[in-house]
Design a protein around this motif. Structure first.
Motif, PDB file in Angstrom:
ATOM      1  N   LEU A 179       0.690  -1.194   0.032  1.00 49.04           N
ATOM      2  CA  LEU A 179      -0.019  -0.096  -0.206  1.00 49.04           C
ATOM      3  C   LEU A 179       0.842   1.242  -0.050  1.00 49.04           C
ATOM      4  CD1 LEU A 179      -2.827  -1.214   2.541  1.00 49.04           C
ATOM      5  CD2 LEU A 179      -2.952  -1.010  -0.010  1.00 49.04           C
ATOM      6  N   ASN A 189      -1.858   1.753  -8.001  1.00 48.26           N
ATOM      7  CA  ASN A 189      -2.918   2.543  -8.307  1.00 48.26           C
ATOM      8  C   ASN A 189      -2.402   3.520  -9.521  1.00 48.26           C
ATOM      9  OD1 ASN A 189      -5.027   1.989  -6.857  1.00 48.26           O
ATOM     10  ND2 ASN A 189      -4.909   3.705  -5.430  1.00 48.26           N
ATOM     11  N   GLU A 190      -1.269   3.998  -9.479  1.00 47.28           N
ATOM     12  CA  GLU A 190      -0.686   4.922 -10.536  1.00 47.28           C
ATOM     13  C   GLU A 190      -0.462   4.103 -11.719  1.00 47.28           C
ATOM     14  OE1 GLU A 190       2.761   7.275  -9.243  1.00 47.28           O
ATOM     15  OE2 GLU A 190       1.753   7.804  -7.382  1.00 47.28           O
ATOM     16  N   LYS A 298      -7.784  -1.375   4.983  1.00 41.42           N
ATOM     17  CA  LYS A 298      -6.884  -0.586   4.504  1.00 41.42           C
ATOM     18  C   LYS A 298      -6.981  -0.515   2.947  1.00 41.42           C
ATOM     19  CE  LYS A 298      -3.405  -1.282   8.518  1.00 41.42           C
ATOM     20  NZ  LYS A 298      -2.171  -1.827   8.661  1.00 41.42           N
ATOM     21  N   LYS A 301      -9.614   1.468   1.526  1.00 39.79           N
ATOM     22  CA  LYS A 301      -9.303   2.946   1.565  1.00 39.79           C
ATOM     23  C   LYS A 301      -8.358   3.354   0.454  1.00 39.79           C
ATOM     24  CE  LYS A 301      -7.412   6.582   4.831  1.00 39.79           C
ATOM     25  NZ  LYS A 301      -6.797   6.897   6.084  1.00 39.79           N
ATOM     26  N   TYR A 302      -7.368   2.399   0.257  1.00 38.76           N
ATOM     27  CA  TYR A 302      -6.443   2.771  -0.746  1.00 38.76           C
ATOM     28  C   TYR A 302      -7.329   2.771  -2.359  1.00 38.76           C
ATOM     29  CZ  TYR A 302      -2.250   1.902  -3.802  1.00 38.76           C
ATOM     30  OH  TYR A 302      -1.289   1.961  -4.795  1.00 38.76           O
ATOM     31  N   MET A 303      -8.199   1.686  -2.338  1.00 39.12           N
ATOM     32  CA  MET A 303      -8.642   1.502  -3.491  1.00 39.12           C
ATOM     33  C   MET A 303      -9.732   2.787  -3.810  1.00 39.12           C
ATOM     34  SD  MET A 303      -9.448  -2.522  -3.241  1.00 39.12           S
ATOM     35  CE  MET A 303     -10.734  -2.669  -4.661  1.00 39.12           C
ATOM     36  N   TRP A 305      -9.162   5.959  -3.514  1.00 36.10           N
ATOM     37  CA  TRP A 305      -8.203   6.970  -3.924  1.00 36.10           C
ATOM     38  C   TRP A 305      -8.858   7.882  -4.670  1.00 36.10           C
ATOM     39  CZ3 TRP A 305      -3.940   6.846  -7.988  1.00 36.10           C
ATOM     40  CH2 TRP A 305      -3.044   7.772  -8.141  1.00 36.10           C
ATOM     41  N   SER A 306      -8.904   9.135  -4.099  1.00 37.10           N
ATOM     42  CA  SER A 306      -9.774  10.295  -4.709  1.00 37.10           C
ATOM     43  C   SER A 306      -9.655  10.712  -6.062  1.00 37.10           C
ATOM     44  CB  SER A 306      -9.613  11.535  -3.821  1.00 37.10           C
ATOM     45  OG  SER A 306      -8.262  12.030  -4.309  1.00 37.10           O
ATOM     46  N   GLU A 307      -8.439  10.557  -6.571  1.00 39.37           N
ATOM     47  CA  GLU A 307      -8.006  10.704  -8.103  1.00 39.37           C
ATOM     48  C   GLU A 307      -9.037   9.522  -9.052  1.00 39.37           C
ATOM     49  OE1 GLU A 307      -4.974  11.672 -11.390  1.00 39.37           O
ATOM     50  OE2 GLU A 307      -4.121  11.303  -9.499  1.00 39.37           O
ATOM     51  N   PHE A 308      -9.052   8.319  -8.292  1.00 36.64           N
ATOM     52  CA  PHE A 308      -9.904   7.455  -9.174  1.00 36.64           C
ATOM     53  C   PHE A 308     -11.213   7.905  -9.427  1.00 36.64           C
ATOM     54  CE2 PHE A 308      -7.557   2.949  -9.123  1.00 36.64           C
ATOM     55  CZ  PHE A 308      -6.397   3.810  -9.387  1.00 36.64           C
TER      56      PHE A 308
END
Length: 318
Positions: A179, A189-190, A298, A301-303, A305-308
Motif C-alpha cells: 500500500l 494505483n498509479e 486498509k 481506503k487505498y482503492m 483513492w480520490s483521483e480514481f
C-alpha cells in the motif's frame, strides 16, 4: 532523466528477503515506480530509447494481474492458433519480459532478447507509462492492459514474494509495503490509472482480470477483434479450453516450472511450500480467506483513492 531514491529497508530488507536487489524509487516529478539499482544503471535509458515497431504487441499489467494468461491468449491469436509452437517453446521465449534482467538475479539480457525477436514481436512489461519507450507514444503499437482488484493481486504477490524472492516477513508487513508503494513495480494505483486514462486510444485495449474469469470467451473475442483476427466459434472454444486455469496450470510452456526449480536449487533459499506453483489459484475473491478485516479496510481506503473517483474508475470487486 529521473530522480532516484533508495527505498527504505524498513519495508523489505535483506534479512527477510534473500532474493532482494537494492530497491530504488524512480520519479519524473509526478509519477513514481520502485525498481532496482540494476534497472537504474543498465536498463532505464536503454528501454526509454528502445526501437518500437508498429506491428509490436505489448501486454502491460501490474504484477499478478493475469499477465501470463493474457500473453498466451494474445500470442496464439496473433500466430494463427499455433498450439504446437506454443507447446514447444516457452512463453518467456516467445513473449519475453523486457525488464526481467534487472529484476531477478540472472545474467540474461532481456532487452536484446526483445530487440531480436522475429516480427511481429510480442513483449511483456510491468512498467508504468512514464518508463516505457518513448517511441511507444509516437509509433503506437497495439497495447493490451489488464487491471485486477488490488486485494487479490496483493495476496498473489505475497505468495510470489515468498516463493520466488524468498520473503520471510509477515503478511501485515508485506501489505503495508504494498500500500505504501515500496515493492517492485509499485504503486499499483498509479500504474492502472495512467492506462485507464488512455483506454479510448485506438491502439489500447483495457481489460479486467475479473471479466476474463467470468466470461473468457467474450474477452478473447475483444482481443481477437482488437488484433484484427478472425476465428470461428469452434476455434475460440478450443482457445478457451487451452487457456483455462486448469489447462494453464499443467502446461510446462507457461506454468514456469523451470523457474520454480531454479529458485529451489540455485538460489540460497528454499520455498517453504514444496507444492507451490506459479499458477496458484487464479480466483476472484481469494483475499477473503487470506486478509483480516483490518487489512481489507486498509485496501478499501487505498482503492477509493480520490483521483480514481474523479475520473470515474472503479476496480471490479465482485
Amino acid at each position: 532523466m529521473f530522480h532516484t531514491e533508495k527505498v527504505s529497508e524498513n519495508y523489505i530488507n535483506k534479512d527477510n528477503c534473500p532474493g532482494y536487489y537494492n530497491y530504488v524509487e524512480l520519479s519524473d516529478g509526478v509519477n513514481r515506480c520502485v525498481l532496482t539499482d540494476k534497472y537504474v544503471d543498465h536498463y532505464a535509458e536503454e528501454i526509454k530509447n528502445f526501437e518500437v515497431f508498429d506491428d509490436d504487441i505489448w501486454v502491460i499489467t501490474f504484477p499478478k494481474c493475469g499477465t501470463t494468461w493474457t500473453q498466451e491468449i494474445v500470442w496464439l491469436l496473433n500466430n494463427n492458433l499455433d498450439y504446437e509452437g506454443a507447446y514447444n517453446t516457452l512463453l518467456d521465449v516467445r513473449f519475453p519480459f523486457i525488464e526481467i534482467g534487472a529484476i531477478v538475479k540472472d545474467p540474461r539480457d532481456s532487452i536484446n532478447h526483445c530487440k531480436n525477436l522475429q516480427r511481429p514481436r510480442h513483449i511483456k512489461t510491468h512498467l508504468p507509462k512514464f518508463l516505457l519507450p518513448n517511441q511507444i507514444w509516437t509509433v503506437k503499437p497495439k497495447i493490451i492492459y489488464v487491471a485486477r482488484n488490488p486485494k487479490d493481486a496483493a495476496v498473489s504477490y505475497f505468495h510470489h514474494y515468498r516463493h520466488i524472492i524468498g520473503y520471510t516477513g509477515t503478511k501485515d508487513e508485506f501489505f503495508d509495503a504494498y500500500l505504501a508503494g515500496k515493492l517492485l513495480h509499485s504503486p499499483i494505483n498509479e500504474n492502472v490509472l495512467e492506462f485507464w486514462k488512455l483506454r479510448d486510444e485506438p491502439n489500447i485495449l483495457f481489460l479486467y482480470y475479473e471479466d476474463m474469469k467470468r466470461n473468457l470467451k467474450e474477452e478473447i473475442l475483444k482481443m481477437m477483434n482488437f488484433l484484427g483476427k478472425s476465428y470461428t466459434d469452434e476455434q475460440i472454444d478450443k482457445l478457451c479450453d487451452h487457456t483455462s486455469f486448469k489447462s494453464m496450470k499443467i502446461n510446462p510452456s507457461v506454468n514456469r516450472e523451470q523457474r520454480i526449480k531454479t529458485v529451489k536449487t540455485v538460489h540460497n533459499y528454499v520455498s517453504k511450500d514444496e507444492n507451490f506453483t506459479f499458477m496458484r489459484e487464479g480466483k476472484i475473491g481469494s483475499h477473503h480467506k487470506e486478509m483480516t478485516e483490518e487489512q481489507k479496510a486498509k485496501f478499501d481506503k487505498y482503492m477509493a483513492w480520490s483521483e480514481f473517483a474523479n475520473v470515474g474508475f472503479e476496480y471490479k470487486t465482485k
